[in-house]
Design an enzyme around this catalytic site. Sequence first.
Site, PDB file in Angstrom:
ATOM      1  N   GLY A  17      17.670  12.960  28.650  1.00 22.87           N
ATOM      2  CA  GLY A  17      17.959  11.655  29.223  1.00 22.87           C
ATOM      3  C   GLY A  17      18.269  10.647  28.144  1.00 22.87           C
ATOM      4  O   GLY A  17      17.706  10.712  27.036  1.00 22.87           O
ATOM      5  N   SER A  18      19.178   9.705  28.428  1.00 18.21           N
ATOM      6  CA  SER A  18      19.620   8.787  27.374  1.00 18.21           C
ATOM      7  C   SER A  18      19.926   7.395  27.906  1.00 18.21           C
ATOM      8  O   SER A  18      20.778   6.686  27.367  1.00 18.21           O
ATOM      9  CB  SER A  18      20.885   9.347  26.705  1.00 18.21           C
ATOM     10  OG  SER A  18      21.899   9.561  27.682  1.00 18.21           O
ATOM     11  N   ASN A  20      18.329   3.506  29.111  1.00 18.45           N
ATOM     12  CA  ASN A  20      17.616   2.472  28.378  1.00 18.45           C
ATOM     13  C   ASN A  20      16.272   2.974  27.849  1.00 18.45           C
ATOM     14  O   ASN A  20      15.977   2.903  26.653  1.00 18.45           O
ATOM     15  CB  ASN A  20      17.441   1.276  29.334  1.00 18.45           C
ATOM     16  CG  ASN A  20      16.755   0.089  28.705  1.00 18.45           C
ATOM     17  OD1 ASN A  20      15.650  -0.248  29.082  1.00 18.45           O
ATOM     18  ND2 ASN A  20      17.412  -0.556  27.760  1.00 18.45           N
ATOM     19  N   TRP A  21      15.453   3.532  28.720  1.00 16.93           N
ATOM     20  CA  TRP A  21      14.120   4.021  28.339  1.00 16.93           C
ATOM     21  C   TRP A  21      14.212   5.348  27.605  1.00 16.93           C
ATOM     22  O   TRP A  21      13.481   5.594  26.647  1.00 16.93           O
ATOM     23  CB  TRP A  21      13.254   4.126  29.576  1.00 16.93           C
ATOM     24  CG  TRP A  21      11.806   4.503  29.402  1.00 16.93           C
ATOM     25  CD1 TRP A  21      11.096   5.346  30.197  1.00 16.93           C
ATOM     26  CD2 TRP A  21      10.875   4.026  28.410  1.00 16.93           C
ATOM     27  NE1 TRP A  21       9.792   5.439  29.767  1.00 16.93           N
ATOM     28  CE2 TRP A  21       9.629   4.633  28.663  1.00 16.93           C
ATOM     29  CE3 TRP A  21      10.991   3.160  27.335  1.00 16.93           C
ATOM     30  CZ2 TRP A  21       8.499   4.405  27.880  1.00 16.93           C
ATOM     31  CZ3 TRP A  21       9.852   2.927  26.547  1.00 16.93           C
ATOM     32  CH2 TRP A  21       8.634   3.542  26.823  1.00 16.93           C
ATOM     33  N   PHE A  49      24.414  12.295  29.508  1.00 15.70           N
ATOM     34  CA  PHE A  49      25.412  12.522  30.539  1.00 15.70           C
ATOM     35  C   PHE A  49      26.708  11.875  30.055  1.00 15.70           C
ATOM     36  O   PHE A  49      26.793  10.661  29.921  1.00 15.70           O
ATOM     37  CB  PHE A  49      24.964  11.926  31.869  1.00 15.70           C
ATOM     38  CG  PHE A  49      25.964  12.096  32.978  1.00 15.70           C
ATOM     39  CD1 PHE A  49      26.075  13.314  33.633  1.00 15.70           C
ATOM     40  CD2 PHE A  49      26.807  11.061  33.346  1.00 15.70           C
ATOM     41  CE1 PHE A  49      27.009  13.494  34.645  1.00 15.70           C
ATOM     42  CE2 PHE A  49      27.735  11.217  34.355  1.00 15.70           C
ATOM     43  CZ  PHE A  49      27.842  12.441  35.008  1.00 15.70           C
ATOM     44  N   PHE A 120      17.582  12.774  39.826  1.00 13.43           N
ATOM     45  CA  PHE A 120      18.389  13.803  39.161  1.00 13.43           C
ATOM     46  C   PHE A 120      17.562  14.963  38.620  1.00 13.43           C
ATOM     47  O   PHE A 120      18.121  15.945  38.127  1.00 13.43           O
ATOM     48  CB  PHE A 120      19.195  13.188  38.017  1.00 13.43           C
ATOM     49  CG  PHE A 120      20.107  12.084  38.439  1.00 13.43           C
ATOM     50  CD1 PHE A 120      21.036  12.258  39.457  1.00 13.43           C
ATOM     51  CD2 PHE A 120      20.040  10.840  37.832  1.00 13.43           C
ATOM     52  CE1 PHE A 120      21.869  11.229  39.860  1.00 13.43           C
ATOM     53  CE2 PHE A 120      20.873   9.800  38.220  1.00 13.43           C
ATOM     54  CZ  PHE A 120      21.801   9.992  39.235  1.00 13.43           C
ATOM     55  N   LYS A 143       9.128   7.928  36.312  1.00 14.77           N
ATOM     56  CA  LYS A 143       8.223   7.176  37.181  1.00 14.77           C
ATOM     57  C   LYS A 143       8.676   7.315  38.627  1.00 14.77           C
ATOM     58  O   LYS A 143       9.546   6.586  39.087  1.00 14.77           O
ATOM     59  CB  LYS A 143       8.177   5.715  36.741  1.00 14.77           C
ATOM     60  CG  LYS A 143       7.570   5.559  35.341  1.00 14.77           C
ATOM     61  CD  LYS A 143       7.440   4.128  34.909  1.00 14.77           C
ATOM     62  CE  LYS A 143       6.746   4.035  33.558  1.00 14.77           C
ATOM     63  NZ  LYS A 143       6.534   2.658  33.100  1.00 14.77           N
ATOM     64  N   LYS A 279       3.506   1.640  40.988  1.00 16.62           N
ATOM     65  CA  LYS A 279       3.583   0.230  40.587  1.00 16.62           C
ATOM     66  C   LYS A 279       4.969  -0.341  40.854  1.00 16.62           C
ATOM     67  O   LYS A 279       5.124  -1.563  41.002  1.00 16.62           O
ATOM     68  CB  LYS A 279       3.191   0.065  39.123  1.00 16.62           C
ATOM     69  CG  LYS A 279       4.019   0.890  38.136  1.00 16.62           C
ATOM     70  CD  LYS A 279       5.216   0.168  37.599  1.00 16.62           C
ATOM     71  CE  LYS A 279       5.983   1.031  36.625  1.00 16.62           C
ATOM     72  NZ  LYS A 279       7.153   0.348  36.032  1.00 16.62           N
ATOM     73  N   ARG A 345      12.427  -4.608  35.975  1.00 18.23           N
ATOM     74  CA  ARG A 345      13.694  -4.689  36.714  1.00 18.23           C
ATOM     75  C   ARG A 345      13.493  -4.689  38.228  1.00 18.23           C
ATOM     76  O   ARG A 345      14.252  -5.342  38.954  1.00 18.23           O
ATOM     77  CB  ARG A 345      14.618  -3.537  36.300  1.00 18.23           C
ATOM     78  CG  ARG A 345      14.094  -2.153  36.601  1.00 18.23           C
ATOM     79  CD  ARG A 345      15.114  -1.076  36.234  1.00 18.23           C
ATOM     80  NE  ARG A 345      15.428  -1.079  34.817  1.00 18.23           N
ATOM     81  CZ  ARG A 345      16.245  -0.188  34.255  1.00 18.23           C
ATOM     82  NH1 ARG A 345      16.818   0.738  34.986  1.00 18.23           N
ATOM     83  NH2 ARG A 345      16.483  -0.225  32.951  1.00 18.23           N
TER      84      ARG A 345
END
Length: 429
Positions: A17-18, A20-21, A49, A120, A143, A279, A345
């Site tokens: 995964g790439s 923001n986080w 991706f 995904f 999350k 949360k 966000r």
Amino acid sequence: MGSLAVNSKKHKVCIVGSGNWGTTIAKVVAENTQQHGDVFEPEVQMWVFEEEYQIPKDSKHASTELASKPQKLTELINTLHENVKYLPDIPLPKNIIANPDLASAVHDATILVFNLPHQFIGRICDQLKGKIVPYARGISCIKGLEVSDKGCQLFSDSIGAKLGIYCGALSGANIATEVAQEKFSETTVAYEPPSMDSQHPTPSGTPGGSPHGSHLDLTQLDGQIQRPTRGSQKQRLMALPAEYPPLHHTNMTKLFHRPYFHVHLINDVAGVSLGGALKNIVALAAGFVDGLGWGDNAKAAVMRVGIVEEVKFGKTFFGDSVRTATFTEESCGVADLITSCSGGRNFRCAKMAVKEGKGIGEIEARELNGQKLQGTSTAYEVHEFLRSEGKEGEFPLFTAVWRILEGEKRPEDVPDMINVEARKASERG
């Protein structure tokens, strides 16, 4: 006594995964693999991706040749050492290699860090089957919850079941950009070393450990495990070869801890995963009331009910594997809730939707640069699960968020929807 021999192999790490986080965690990990060369290979593969991206005119890279036309995102990351789309203006360590080929990225990796939108993960795991080393170990930074006709499952468990590996979890009060900017924060990592990986797995009484938090029976040395969560299955783990350094709490801390990113290791994988997922629903509710201009008192009331429902959800559906203290004392619990209900966000988009009188989907498309809110999808999935269990009424805040998203109720109705005790008193009277 355990062997004191020097390990002949080092752990190779891949970040799956790439966004923001994902890019932020890759930065943290890559800094640590360089620092702890006795445990880890320096190079960190980051699966991306592939997409084409046009460097914007206001970017510091606008004058370069790469800005003359859209470029492959992996080429931009590897050339500029910056994820110009998802984490702009943050320099990345040069030992991060952006790779668009998933099978190539995970090749020979013994540690897989999953950090991508939860919708995904099923597809990615299907693509990974047969492509990873069978003794790989995972950490889920995702999350959310996986809800199906079999019930409600943690993504750490889902990844483990699909790939036949052990998978822990990382979650905390971690706004990605602030971590990337090296502003101080904390996180919680839940990882209980499988018994076959070490002669000395982390004892259940270790500070920060949970006497009930294990998903593994450490007395079963034949590799057979049973995860006591809904929809779980028995699976056989392959032991980490002795040539590699053990992945106990000390070495897992070396992988993630930075001077600006403090890590607390515990064993409660279910609690850490649930705190990170639930949360986001509470943050939507906080955004709704804040968008109405109701102030901090209203937001605090929503947060209080939210933490109560998080604990109740864990205890109801995951039993003794969940510790109340994980929600009330750890970064992955109350601290993450506070952060998410202040500047995350989900909170921001819910607040904008109310203030502007627009649908949250419209705000999401405008504000998130192609990424998706986790709160809305989790709210729908959790509601589907609660309805199947006949327990919607026992979780009034989670249900209220779903009803607002569905248009059945307005944000102004939140106080009445969560005031369960008053309703019960009225009915008794």
